[in-house]
Design a protein around this motif. Sequence first.
Motif, short mmCIF file in Angstrom:
data_model
loop_
_atom_site.label_atom_id
_atom_site.label_comp_id
_atom_site.label_asym_id
_atom_site.label_seq_id
_atom_site.Cartn_x
_atom_site.Cartn_y
_atom_site.Cartn_z
N GLN A 100 27.92 107.45 31.81
CA GLN A 100 26.88 108.30 31.08
C GLN A 100 27.04 109.64 31.56
OE1 GLN A 100 24.51 107.50 29.16
NE2 GLN A 100 25.65 105.33 28.78
N PHE A 101 27.01 110.68 30.69
CA PHE A 101 27.21 112.23 30.85
C PHE A 101 26.25 113.00 30.38
CE2 PHE A 101 29.76 116.12 30.65
CZ PHE A 101 30.09 116.16 31.83
N LYS A 102 25.55 113.56 31.10
CA LYS A 102 24.51 114.31 30.48
C LYS A 102 24.98 115.55 29.83
CE LYS A 102 19.50 114.21 31.77
NZ LYS A 102 19.37 113.47 30.46
N LEU A 103 24.28 115.94 28.32
CA LEU A 103 24.65 117.12 27.57
C LEU A 103 23.48 118.01 27.78
CD1 LEU A 103 25.82 115.54 24.16
CD2 LEU A 103 27.31 116.40 26.20
N SER A 104 23.95 119.09 27.79
CA SER A 104 22.79 120.31 27.55
C SER A 104 22.48 120.22 26.29
CB SER A 104 23.62 121.68 27.97
OG SER A 104 24.37 122.06 26.91
N PRO A 105 21.24 121.05 25.86
CA PRO A 105 20.63 120.87 24.25
C PRO A 105 21.79 121.52 23.70
CG PRO A 105 18.98 121.90 25.86
CD PRO A 105 20.22 121.72 26.89
N GLU A 106 22.61 122.55 23.87
CA GLU A 106 23.61 123.31 23.03
C GLU A 106 24.78 122.26 22.74
OE1 GLU A 106 26.72 126.50 22.52
OE2 GLU A 106 25.32 126.87 24.19
N GLN A 107 25.12 121.37 23.75
CA GLN A 107 26.16 120.43 23.66
C GLN A 107 25.60 119.54 22.81
OE1 GLN A 107 26.76 119.59 27.77
NE2 GLN A 107 28.19 121.22 27.96
N ASP A 117 25.80 116.23 17.83
CA ASP A 117 25.07 115.76 16.45
C ASP A 117 25.90 116.37 15.32
OD1 ASP A 117 23.42 114.41 18.08
OD2 ASP A 117 21.84 115.78 17.86
N SER A 118 26.24 117.49 15.28
CA SER A 118 27.15 117.95 14.07
C SER A 118 28.59 117.59 14.01
CB SER A 118 27.03 119.49 14.24
OG SER A 118 28.38 120.06 14.34
#
Length: 455
Positions: free
Chosen positions: A21-28, A33-34
């Motif tokens: 599991q690797f946490k993404l920042s909101p920008e990432q 998603d895109s």
Amino acid sequence: MKKFACLIFLTIFIISKSYTQFKLSPEQQRSWDSLQQLTQQDYKIMLKQLHIDSTRPGPSGNPQAPNAANADELKVPAYTLPDALALKNGQKVTNANTWWQKRRPEIVEDFDKEMYGRVPAKTPKVNWQVVSTTDTTVYGIAAVKKELLGHVDNSSYPQIKVDIPLTLVVPANAKKPVPVVMEFAFVFPPGFKLPPDTSKNQPMPWQQQVLANGWAYALIIPAASQADNGAGLTQGIIGLVNKGEPRKPDDWGTLRAWAWGASRAIDYFETDKLIDAKKIAIEGLSRYGKAALVAIAYEPRIAIGFIGSSGAGGAKVLRHVFGEQVENLASSGEYHWFAGNFIKYAGPLTQNDLPVDAHELIALCAPRPVFISVGSPKVEGQWIDAKGMFLAAVSAGPVYKLLGKKDMGTTEMPAIESALIDGDIAFRQHSGGHTTAPNWATFLMFANKYFTTNK
Ligand code: GCU
């Protein structure tokens, strides 16, 4: 360039995600998603070209899931492998000449058209820049380290820029040009850690083993020539050649693009006086194990291959229904590794309709030595299908024999840690997980039979 850097990061992220599991920042998260959306779009464009509405879903890699992939040898349905030594007209291949002139080109054509895709007849030139040369010490061994950057000529389509980083480390005491082992290297984002290796006796780092053996090593970053996702197919080297347009069904997939990058690195090695370009080895793990096998199969200048846990789409017989399946490879998460045409085999066709199978990819490497490596199912899991890879190695044997080389000498799967290295196809299942680390010592022992070193 920013977009490209972002694609590289996301590629790395996808790889990381398969491990932990690797946490993404909101920008990432937004970029992710895109990227998913762009991948779905590209996948749909390809399905449309193939006149396919949908594909069969693959089994799950989670052994606890209700649709878990088969992990029981007794449940593998019977199958017949294509005969590597029979021409399409049914005639048997009984001499090396017919292999080289007729049968091998038939197999290459099948892999090109149906599985890995065709590398364009003309690809852009790569101009290698030596960014730095440093005297250094690696694991206590004096070495010369060169950092290089391969600038891909993009004058045909300047909107896409591709630069390939390559690191070369040569033992400083070399008195003549030395062999080099090139690894398709994973690059992980800062802070990311692979799950710890649980093998009891931690082996020496492979770079240390290679240098101590008197050889150089090189690291190439595959994701720099081609991103590891469908969204990237209109960029990178594939997108550059296609001028930003989507692929045609038999255009090259990412595995061949990564192998193309390795071939361009070999162009450089041929110009570097420190390197003996007749003694080039390639190594990779997992998706990069698949890439390493594709690279040696197609690139005659690679003298030996170390193929780590390559599984489906690599050294595993696809007709052996165990672990990862064609349906997984042909899904939107992995189809980019292959030609678009390969998706057909997840609907309406099946793996049994493939004109080729993995034993023939190994056979394309003949007569050059290939070492097939895998971990223990207890630690690595069953997804990779060790037996399926062993079976491919067995069935490539007749081609090696036809060319005057030795097969593995057995059709019995050996016990874990018992190496088969007397023939020109080698196999070893180590007791660790998803890594080549515990097999480096055995690989080097095998490779030393072919490469005389200057120790
Ligand atoms: C997934 C994928 C495999 C691949 C692996 C990896 O497990 O299904 O085909 O080899 O990722 O590259 O890590």
